[in-house]
Design a protein around this motif. Structure first.
Motif, PDB file in Angstrom:
ATOM      1  N   TYR A 161       7.080   8.472 -11.296  1.00 48.49           N
ATOM      2  CA  TYR A 161       8.349   8.664 -11.990  1.00 48.49           C
ATOM      3  C   TYR A 161       8.111   9.530 -13.218  1.00 48.49           C
ATOM      4  N   LEU A 162       9.142  10.225 -13.665  1.00 54.77           N
ATOM      5  CA  LEU A 162       9.007  11.087 -14.835  1.00 54.77           C
ATOM      6  C   LEU A 162       8.622  10.281 -16.067  1.00 54.77           C
ATOM      7  N   GLU A 163       9.162   9.060 -16.197  1.00 54.01           N
ATOM      8  CA  GLU A 163       8.818   8.218 -17.347  1.00 54.01           C
ATOM      9  C   GLU A 163       7.327   7.882 -17.344  1.00 54.01           C
ATOM     10  N   ASP A 164       6.764   7.661 -16.154  1.00 60.03           N
ATOM     11  CA  ASP A 164       5.345   7.347 -16.043  1.00 60.03           C
ATOM     12  C   ASP A 164       4.498   8.543 -16.464  1.00 60.03           C
ATOM     13  N   LEU A 165       4.944   9.740 -16.119  1.00 58.91           N
ATOM     14  CA  LEU A 165       4.211  10.934 -16.537  1.00 58.91           C
ATOM     15  C   LEU A 165       4.243  11.081 -18.049  1.00 58.91           C
ATOM     16  N   ASP A 166       5.391  10.775 -18.661  1.00 55.02           N
ATOM     17  CA  ASP A 166       5.500  10.832 -20.119  1.00 55.02           C
ATOM     18  C   ASP A 166       4.585   9.805 -20.767  1.00 55.02           C
ATOM     19  N   ASP A 167       4.554   8.588 -20.216  1.00 53.19           N
ATOM     20  CA  ASP A 167       3.676   7.535 -20.741  1.00 53.19           C
ATOM     21  C   ASP A 167       2.213   7.942 -20.603  1.00 53.19           C
ATOM     22  N   LEU A 168       1.859   8.543 -19.474  1.00 54.07           N
ATOM     23  CA  LEU A 168       0.489   8.992 -19.255  1.00 54.07           C
ATOM     24  C   LEU A 168       0.117  10.090 -20.249  1.00 54.07           C
ATOM     25  N   ALA A 169       1.032  11.010 -20.486  1.00 51.37           N
ATOM     26  CA  ALA A 169       0.770  12.084 -21.450  1.00 51.37           C
ATOM     27  C   ALA A 169       0.593  11.513 -22.854  1.00 51.37           C
ATOM     28  N   ASP A 170       1.423  10.521 -23.230  1.00 50.74           N
ATOM     29  CA  ASP A 170       1.287   9.888 -24.539  1.00 50.74           C
ATOM     30  C   ASP A 170      -0.047   9.176 -24.672  1.00 50.74           C
ATOM     31  N   ALA A 171      -0.441   8.435 -23.639  1.00 51.93           N
ATOM     32  CA  ALA A 171      -1.711   7.706 -23.662  1.00 51.93           C
ATOM     33  C   ALA A 171      -2.887   8.672 -23.743  1.00 51.93           C
ATOM     34  N   THR A 172      -2.803   9.787 -23.033  1.00 50.23           N
ATOM     35  CA  THR A 172      -3.882  10.771 -23.050  1.00 50.23           C
ATOM     36  C   THR A 172      -4.003  11.416 -24.422  1.00 50.23           C
ATOM     37  N   LEU A 218       0.822  -1.214   0.000  1.00 55.87           N
ATOM     38  CA  LEU A 218       0.000   0.000   0.000  1.00 55.87           C
ATOM     39  C   LEU A 218       0.854   1.263   0.000  1.00 55.87           C
ATOM     40  N   VAL A 219       1.901   1.265   0.788  1.00 53.39           N
ATOM     41  CA  VAL A 219       2.790   2.434   0.842  1.00 53.39           C
ATOM     42  C   VAL A 219       3.479   2.652  -0.504  1.00 53.39           C
ATOM     43  N   ILE A 220       3.958   1.576  -1.093  1.00 52.27           N
ATOM     44  CA  ILE A 220       4.623   1.689  -2.397  1.00 52.27           C
ATOM     45  C   ILE A 220       3.640   2.172  -3.449  1.00 52.27           C
ATOM     46  N   ARG A 221       2.439   1.612  -3.431  1.00 47.83           N
ATOM     47  CA  ARG A 221       1.415   2.019  -4.407  1.00 47.83           C
ATOM     48  C   ARG A 221       1.036   3.483  -4.210  1.00 47.83           C
ATOM     49  N   TYR A 222       0.852   3.891  -2.968  1.00 46.33           N
ATOM     50  CA  TYR A 222       0.529   5.288  -2.687  1.00 46.33           C
ATOM     51  C   TYR A 222       1.653   6.209  -3.169  1.00 46.33           C
ATOM     52  N   GLY A 223       2.890   5.830  -2.882  1.00 49.28           N
ATOM     53  CA  GLY A 223       4.020   6.633  -3.322  1.00 49.28           C
ATOM     54  C   GLY A 223       4.111   6.718  -4.831  1.00 49.28           C
ATOM     55  N   HIS A 224       3.791   5.629  -5.498  1.00 45.15           N
ATOM     56  CA  HIS A 224       3.856   5.613  -6.956  1.00 45.15           C
ATOM     57  C   HIS A 224       2.771   6.502  -7.568  1.00 45.15           C
ATOM     58  N   VAL A 225       1.589   6.510  -6.964  1.00 41.49           N
ATOM     59  CA  VAL A 225       0.498   7.347  -7.474  1.00 41.49           C
ATOM     60  C   VAL A 225       0.731   8.811  -7.109  1.00 41.49           C
ATOM     61  N   ARG A 226       1.155   9.039  -5.891  1.00 40.13           N
ATOM     62  CA  ARG A 226       1.348  10.417  -5.407  1.00 40.13           C
ATOM     63  C   ARG A 226       2.590  11.068  -5.993  1.00 40.13           C
ATOM     64  N   TYR A 227       3.656  10.299  -6.148  1.00 35.71           N
ATOM     65  CA  TYR A 227       4.928  10.810  -6.658  1.00 35.71           C
ATOM     66  C   TYR A 227       5.401   9.938  -7.822  1.00 35.71           C
TER      67      TYR A 227
END
Length: 147
Positions: free
Chosen positions: A128-139, A117-126
């Motif tokens: 990685y930059l690569e994840d933000l790029d992937d999210l922007a591409d998907a959007t 839960l802590v790892i998942r919360y940290g991943h959603v709240r903070y």
């Protein structure tokens, strides 16, 4: 600092050994799953412990496949496997366990679940930059499909 050519060769060599190790892990897991299946067939009986063991094998194969696909291994996968393994341990050996051991294993399962839960919360709240790029591409792809 390595010479650029030496760095390329060392990366390729490491990738080769890593891939070979993953293939060995996958084949060994498949073989173990086959052995467990044959044991269940021979015994003409399937127990919850057998099913949990098969689930562990599937989780390991999923982890290997994910690593082959993305080159990354989310730390949550081994934690999931650890929780299932501890649950299987409790189910298989509960009759021989004393109260302290059962409490300790149960507390370990809860601790690993909290870690997930802590790892998942940290991943959603903070993220990685690569994840933000992937999210922007998907959007942007999703928005292009709507147009």
């Amino acid at each position: 600092m390595l010479h650029p050519r030496a760095a390329i060769y060392s990366r390729r060599t490491l990738y080769l050994f890593e891939s070979a190790g993953l293939v060995v892990i996958a084949l060994a897991t498949i073989y173990a799953g086959y052995q467990e299946t044959m044991l269940m067939i021979n015994n003409a009986r399937v127990t919850l412990a057998d099913l949990l063991l098969m689930f562990l094998y599937l989780e390991i194969l999923t982890m290997v496949g994910l690593y082959f696909e993305s080159g990354k291994l989310p730390v949550r996968f081994p934690l999931y496997i650890a929780m299932v393994a501890m649950a299987r341990y409790v189910i298989v050996d509960i009759k021989e366990m004393d109260n302290i051991r059962l409490l300790g294993v149960s507390a370990s399962i809860v601790l690993v679940a909290v870690a997930v839960l802590v790892i998942r919360y940290g991943h959603v709240r903070y993220p990685y930059l690569e994840d933000l790029d992937d999210l922007a591409d998907a959007t942007s792809k999703k928005n292009n499909l709507r147009d």
